[in-house]
Design an enzyme around this catalytic site. Structure first.
Site, mmCIF file in Angstrom:
data_model
loop_
_atom_site.group_PDB
_atom_site.id
_atom_site.type_symbol
_atom_site.label_atom_id
_atom_site.label_comp_id
_atom_site.label_asym_id
_atom_site.label_seq_id
_atom_site.Cartn_x
_atom_site.Cartn_y
_atom_site.Cartn_z
ATOM 1 C CG LEU A 1 -2.885 -20.940 -8.036
ATOM 2 C CD1 LEU A 1 -2.898 -19.493 -7.557
ATOM 3 C CD2 LEU A 1 -2.172 -21.022 -9.391
ATOM 4 C CB SER B 1 -3.626 -24.492 -1.237
ATOM 5 O OG SER B 1 -4.762 -25.205 -1.622
ATOM 6 C CD GLU C 1 -1.833 -28.055 -16.110
ATOM 7 O OE1 GLU C 1 -1.331 -28.679 -15.142
ATOM 8 O OE2 GLU C 1 -1.544 -26.896 -16.414
ATOM 9 C CG HIS C 2 -4.888 -33.320 -16.743
ATOM 10 N ND1 HIS C 2 -5.362 -34.039 -15.686
ATOM 11 C CD2 HIS C 2 -5.472 -32.100 -16.665
ATOM 12 C CE1 HIS C 2 -6.229 -33.292 -14.988
ATOM 13 N NE2 HIS C 2 -6.300 -32.104 -15.561
ATOM 14 C CG ASP D 1 0.351 -30.147 -8.128
ATOM 15 O OD1 ASP D 1 0.710 -29.860 -9.284
ATOM 16 O OD2 ASP D 1 -0.831 -30.415 -7.829
HETATM 17 C C1 GLA Z 1 -3.230 -31.529 -10.283
HETATM 18 C C2 GLA Z 1 -2.374 -32.717 -9.854
HETATM 19 C C3 GLA Z 1 -1.064 -32.775 -10.658
HETATM 20 C C4 GLA Z 1 -1.329 -32.686 -12.155
HETATM 21 C C5 GLA Z 1 -2.281 -31.535 -12.475
HETATM 22 C C6 GLA Z 1 -2.700 -31.517 -13.916
HETATM 23 O O1 GLA Z 1 -2.585 -30.323 -9.943
HETATM 24 O O2 GLA Z 1 -2.063 -32.636 -8.477
HETATM 25 O O3 GLA Z 1 -0.373 -33.951 -10.330
HETATM 26 O O4 GLA Z 1 -1.813 -33.893 -12.671
HETATM 27 O O5 GLA Z 1 -3.450 -31.561 -11.689
HETATM 28 O O6 GLA Z 1 -1.613 -31.269 -14.741
#
Ligand code: GLA
Length: 380
Positions: A123, A125, A33-34, A170
């Protein structure tokens, strides 16, 4: 909603038959994440819920936007690229602008969207709206653009047109998902591998805090800025190129303590993803679960993107019988957790966690057992 019901709604809105139906999935990130915007590894999978899009060509150069999710609808022409509407249609409009920039004419469609991803739950969308629009235009215009480039176009639409500085994860997951697999994606190179989700009697359980992600966009952009500041202080192009050991040796080069913690999260999270992918390949699910727990702690303490709702769901979930690991997923500040739970313990996990969460936070959580589906495409 089934296909026939969707088509019926299209006829009600536009008074004619739809000509095609497309779908793009939302995603859940298992770990990583991030780190996408820090050139790190992520490990998401596409969900079987997402956004559907029914279309028919128009004779003029207007495009009509309607959705079954919100009341707001609009019929727009190219002046809207400048006026930039603030409602939901800015996501597909941003994608249309990407096609214009490649020399295509994306106008002249009646569009009906329907999303079954809980919106604002982390999630993706919005990525699923972008990707369903991108695959539709790619097909309707015969553009032949490959799915990875469609993902990049979706990301640029979000960065440039919508103004959220998101990474590629995403959109990539929505474009490139594969049923029964997670995607090990190196965000520095976009090299990727589909890894079978061999879960030996376990499932991925998604729990929605039902806390709206207030201020999430501005906080997200702020974190991105902090990581860029850390990378500048270290003279690195991307933070995730450093191992945790290299980082600890050089951490003193970042004068600000908060910025140092942000960078520490990115560097250690990337290392956790590497290890988690290896653990899954070796069938070591307990290790995968431990790494999920460590990821949550790092997102809470070093990155500070969790909050009481996500902490309650993840930390209480970690303690329950049959749960191997639990963490927040997505951008944070509300949204969902993801947990790895033994199949026979899922009913008691959901009951106990739902009750505990309600007692601690006062909100009712929703639970979904993730079903991992394919990436965006034409259905009929
Ligand atoms: C959001 C962003 C992704 C990613 C996540 C964190 O979903 O759209 O690009 O940075 O946060 O992992």
């Amino acid at each position: 909603m089934d296909r026939d019901a969707l088509k019926k709604r299209f006829r009600e809105v536009y008074g004619r038959e739809p000509e095609a139906l497309y779908f793009a999935p939302g995603r859940v990130n298992l770990i990583g994440e991030h780190v996408d915007y820090n050139g790190g590894l992520v490990f998401p999978c596409a969900l079987s819920f997402g956004t559907y899009l029914l279309t028919a060509r128009r004779k003029d150069r207007m495009t009509a936007f309607a959705t079954l999710n919100f009341d707001h609808a609009a019929t727009l022409d190219e002046r809207s690229f400048t006026s930039k509407p603030s409602a939901w249609e800015r996501y597909p409009l941003g994608v249309m602008k990407e096609f214009v920039d490649k020399g295509y004419d994306p106008w002249g469609h009646d569009l009906l969207f329907y999303g079954d991803v809980p919106s604002g739950a982390g999630l993706s969308s919005s990525a699923s709206i972008e990707l369903v629009m991108a695959v539709m235009l790619n097909d309707a215009l015969g553009a032949g653009i490959d799915p990875v480039e469609l993902a990049r176009m979706g990301q640029r639409a979000e960065n440039v047109f919508v103004g959220m500085n998101s990474g590629i994860m995403d959109q990539f997951a929505s474009a490139m998902g594969k049923a029964g697999h997670a995607i090990a994606l190196d965000c520095a190179t976009l090299d990727f591998e589909w890894v079978p989700l061999a879960m030996e009697g376990h499932s991925v359980v998604v729990a929605n805090t039902n806390k709206r992600r207030e201020l999430a966009d501005s906080k997200y952009n702020e974190r991105r800025g902090e990581c860029e500041e850390a990378a500048r202080a270290l003279g690195q192009k991307v933070l995730c190129a450093l191992t945790p050991e290299e980082f600890e040796r050089r951490a003193g080069e970042i004068p600000n303590e908060t910025i140092r913690r942000r960078a520490r999260h990115a560097v250690t999270e990337h290392a956790r993803v590497e290890e988690a992918i290896a653990a899954l390949k070796n069938g070591d699910l307990p290790r995968f679960g431990q790494l999920m727990n460590a990821s949550h702690r790092s997102l809470k303490e070093d990155y500070e993107v969790t909050g009481v709702e996500l902490d309650a769901l993840a930390e209480e979930g970690q303690k329950l019988p049959g749960a191997l690991g639990s963490r927040m997923t997505g951008a944070g500040f509300g949204g969902c957790t993801v947990s790895l739970v033994a199949n026979d313990a899922i009913p008691s996990f959901i009951a106990a966690l739902g009750e505990k969460y309600k007692a601690l936070v006062g909100l009712t959580a929703d639970f979904y057992i993730a079903s991992v589906g394919d990436g965006a495409g034409k259905i009929e």
